[in-house]
Write an enzyme that holds these catalytic residues in place. Structure first.
Site, PDB file in Angstrom:
ATOM      1  CD  GLU A  17      -9.501   2.262  -1.391  1.00 33.59           C
ATOM      2  OE1 GLU A  17     -10.050   3.311  -1.023  1.00 33.59           O
ATOM      3  OE2 GLU A  17      -8.607   1.703  -0.730  1.00 33.59           O
ATOM      4  CG  HIS A  73      -6.828   2.477   2.109  1.00 31.48           C
ATOM      5  ND1 HIS A  73      -8.026   2.808   1.543  1.00 31.48           N
ATOM      6  CD2 HIS A  73      -6.824   3.040   3.345  1.00 31.48           C
ATOM      7  CE1 HIS A  73      -8.725   3.535   2.396  1.00 31.48           C
ATOM      8  NE2 HIS A  73      -8.011   3.699   3.494  1.00 31.48           N
TER       9      HIS A  73
END
Lengths: 290, 374
Positions: free
Chosen positions: A210, A247
């Site tokens: 990511e 996150h």
């Protein structure tokens, strides 16, 4: 780190709600949970295994290989240092929101003690058909199936989806390594990739990355040297820069950590970069034909 | 969490690093009064953005009248999308040289990294490109800490003249401030050598680790809160990470990675995502308030519900979604994809209570949602 059926597992924080629920799931699946730790509940039996005051005590009694932590953020440092001092080979830290200074402290101690750390902020590890550690739906046959593809993921839910897509396409996994969504983690994408490259049970690898940081770029440099095929999906191409996307590690700052940078590095290394996780089956079929 | 200069500098002062005397004010008159007390000053816009100087947000002033004029020009200015509400009025010293010093969390080495350069005023990447020999880096074993010997070691070979010892001292103090305040980054740029001798931190950047906020109750309230839209603020109150975008396909998923991916595939299919909203981890019981939040965005024309349960149970999440739908009876189309922990129960519930069959794949659900939003 690939967890094996013969590995003896200690659960620190076993008596809590999540610790209890997932210890039961791990035991049902075949994970060799040999004990738990909770300084306040030492001496009792919980989920059918003994509870020790500390990891050191557990090591002195029956021993263990890997410890998994179901411990709140500000308690992790002490619990992890206990396990490292006890001589744990591996440590799986599931907890999210641990202060980064504590994480760095634990990782420095682990490096010296020879303990391999996975996480923090990971959903754990799965070796289909053998065992799992953490809170992954290893027991769901439509998602995890023994096979020969290794999966590395910064995200639990997205990693789960990729595993599902692999099974739907007729593949199975040799190992799922959830490395975690924090900015500083014990096992990086590259380190997990090296492990799977060396693993004789793995024919190909899928990297689920990511935006944020430079772990995918670093892994790309290693992928370029591999003979096993590697595919990747990088989440966050449609995410705005400058915002933390759930996150702690998923943030683009300036041009650092961008989707474009990761896509370019992986593509140049010969990694097949997917537009959607659903393409993973096709990509693996193509790669493994040769 | 980022801190503006006036909120960051006291951390340096507390660690024994000199900072200019100054005062943070909100009006031109107050700036004038501060200048009267301080002598020649520099007036600096306080915004959580870089390049303040280039934007005209930093001006010298001699005397009260100049200070008033300068402050009046800076206050209300727009710098990097931030309106200037405050200026820092600081005494201006004669500067001989400028350095750079910082300590930060370094993912590649998995520990703290101390940086120093004799090219002050320049950011460290630019300095490394310009003259790498003048940039020094030292990784630190956080358990051992960073002492004077380590500081002197990293500075060796740099021509710091009489200031070498003082620079080493500043680095040790900077590291202590970084450690003591759970910093992600603590940077002094420039660190000035004054004509009179001595080192002064002319600017300071401090980012507090968001995961360290809870154990830093004294400093955390002085940070600059993230700028949020009305809906984003409501999400924060509910404990949900919601990020508003300008599209029309609403996204609800569990877990950061899956939610970003859902947005990516919306775009890949020619649609525009309206938001990031995830209910992963412990938030998986929050599906009902999350969907209510999503539906209160009038721009949303269709919604993708994409659940892939691991820790988060899909049956619990789907139940929350259905409860919200029962209550709000929205008219926008809802497109489901549900897999993982609790899948069987979740799918049965969707059929029984909504008469809806989820799509087999995320891509099909997203394709349908993108078409419905057109």
């Amino acid at each position: 780190m690939i967890v094996r059926g013969e590995d003896k597992v200690l659960v620190q924080g076993i008596t809590g709600k999540q610790g209890t629920f997932w210890t039961e799931r791990m035991l049902e699946y075949g994970t060799r949970v040999v004990g738990g730790a909770n300084p306040k509940k030492a001496g009792i039996t919980h989920c059918g295994v003994p509870v020790y005051a500390s990891a050191r005590e557990a090591m002195a009694d029956g021993g263990f290989d890997v410890s998994v932590l179901f411990i709140p953020p500000l308690g992790v440092r002490e619990a992890a240092l206990d396990a490292i001092e006890a001589g744990a080979k591996g440590l799986v830290i599931l907890t999210e929101h641990i202060p980064v200074h504590d994480v760095m402290y634990v990782l420095a101690a682990a490096r010296e003690g020879g303990t391999r750390v996975v996480g923090p902020n990971t959903a754990g590890l799965v070796t289909p058909g053998e065992c799992f550690i953490g809170f992954m739906p290893a027991f769901t046959g439509s998602i995890f199936h023994a096979g020969r593809i290794g999966v590395i993921s910064r995200s639990g839910s997205l990693g789960t989806l990729v595993c599902l897509n692999l099974v739907q396409a007729g593949f199975g996994q040799s190992a799922f390594i959830g490395i975690g969504g924090d900015p500083i983690i014990g096992t990086t994408t590259r380190e997990a990739l090296e492990t799977l490259d060396r693993d004789p049970g793995t024919d190909a690898v899928v990297i689920v990355g990511e935006i944020g940081g430079s772990m995918e770029e670093d892994a790309a440099a290693y992928a370029a040297t591999m003979t096993k095929p590697v595919a990747a999906f990088i989440a966050g191409g449609a995410s705005p820069a400058g915002r933390r996307m759930g996150h702690a590690g998923a943030i683009v700052i300036g041009d650092k950590g961008s989707y474009a940078s990761k896509h370019a590095a992986l593509s140049e290394a010969g990694v097949s970069v997917l537009d959607t996780p659903s393409d993973v089956g096709k990509a693996m079929a193509r790669a493994l034909q040769h | 969490m980022n801190f503006e200069e006036h909120a960051a500098k006291p951390l340096l002062a507390a660690a024994g690093i000199d900072v200019p005397r100054g005062r943070c004010v909100t009006t031109a008159d107050e700036a004038a009064r501060a200048a009267r007390d301080l002598g020649p000053v520099i007036i600096k816009a306080q915004v959580p953005a870089g390049k303040r100087g280039k934007a005209g947000g930093i001006r010298p002033a001699d005397g009260a009248d100049e200070a008033r004029t300068a402050a009046a020009a800076i206050l209300g200015m727009d710098i990097g999308g931030h309106r200037v509400e405050r200026v820092l009025v600081e005494e201006r010293a004669a500067i001989a040289r400028e350095y750079y010093a910082a300590v930060l969390n370094d993912p590649p080495s998995k520990g703290p990294l101390v940086l120093f350069s004799t090219l002050g005023g320049m950011d460290i990447e630019e300095a490394a490109r310009t003259d790498p020999a003048r940039v020094r880096r030292a990784t630190v074993d956080i358990r051992a800490g960073f002492d004077r010997a380590a500081a002197q070691g990293m500075l060796e070979g740099l021509d710091l003249g009489d200031e070498a010892a003082a620079v080493a001292d500043v680095l040790v103090r900077l590291y202590a401030a970084y450690r003591g305040n759970d910093a992600e980054l603590l940077e002094i740029n420039p660190l000035a050598v004054t004509e009179a001798g001595g080192l002064v931190a002319l600017d300071c950047k401090f980012a507090l680790d968001d995961s360290g906020v809870k154990r830093q109750p004294d400093i955390a309230p002085k940070g600059t809160p993230e700028r949020l839209t009305g809906l984003e603020a409501r999400g924060q109150e509910l404990g949900l990470r919601y990020i508003e975008l300008d599209g029309n396909v609403g996204v609800l998923a569990n877990g950061a990675g899956l939610t970003m991916t859902t947005m990516d595939v919306v775009r890949h299919r020619g649609g525009r995502p309206a938001n990031f909203l995830e209910i992963g981890g412990a938030a998986y019981t929050q599906a009902k308030p999350a969907l209510e939040l999503l539906l209160s965005n009038p721009g949303v024309k269709s919604i993708v519900i994409n659940f892939c349960g691991a820790f988060a149970r899909t049956d619990v999440m789907v139940e929350g979604v259905i409860d919200a739908l029962d209550e709000l009876e929205p008219t926008v189309g809802m497109f489901f994809c549900v897999h993982g922990t609790g899948e069987k129960e979740a799918v049965a519930m969707l059929k029984r209570r909504l008469g809806v069959e989820p799509f087999d794949t995320m891509d099909e659900a997203i394709q349908a949602a993108v078409e419905a939003a057109r």
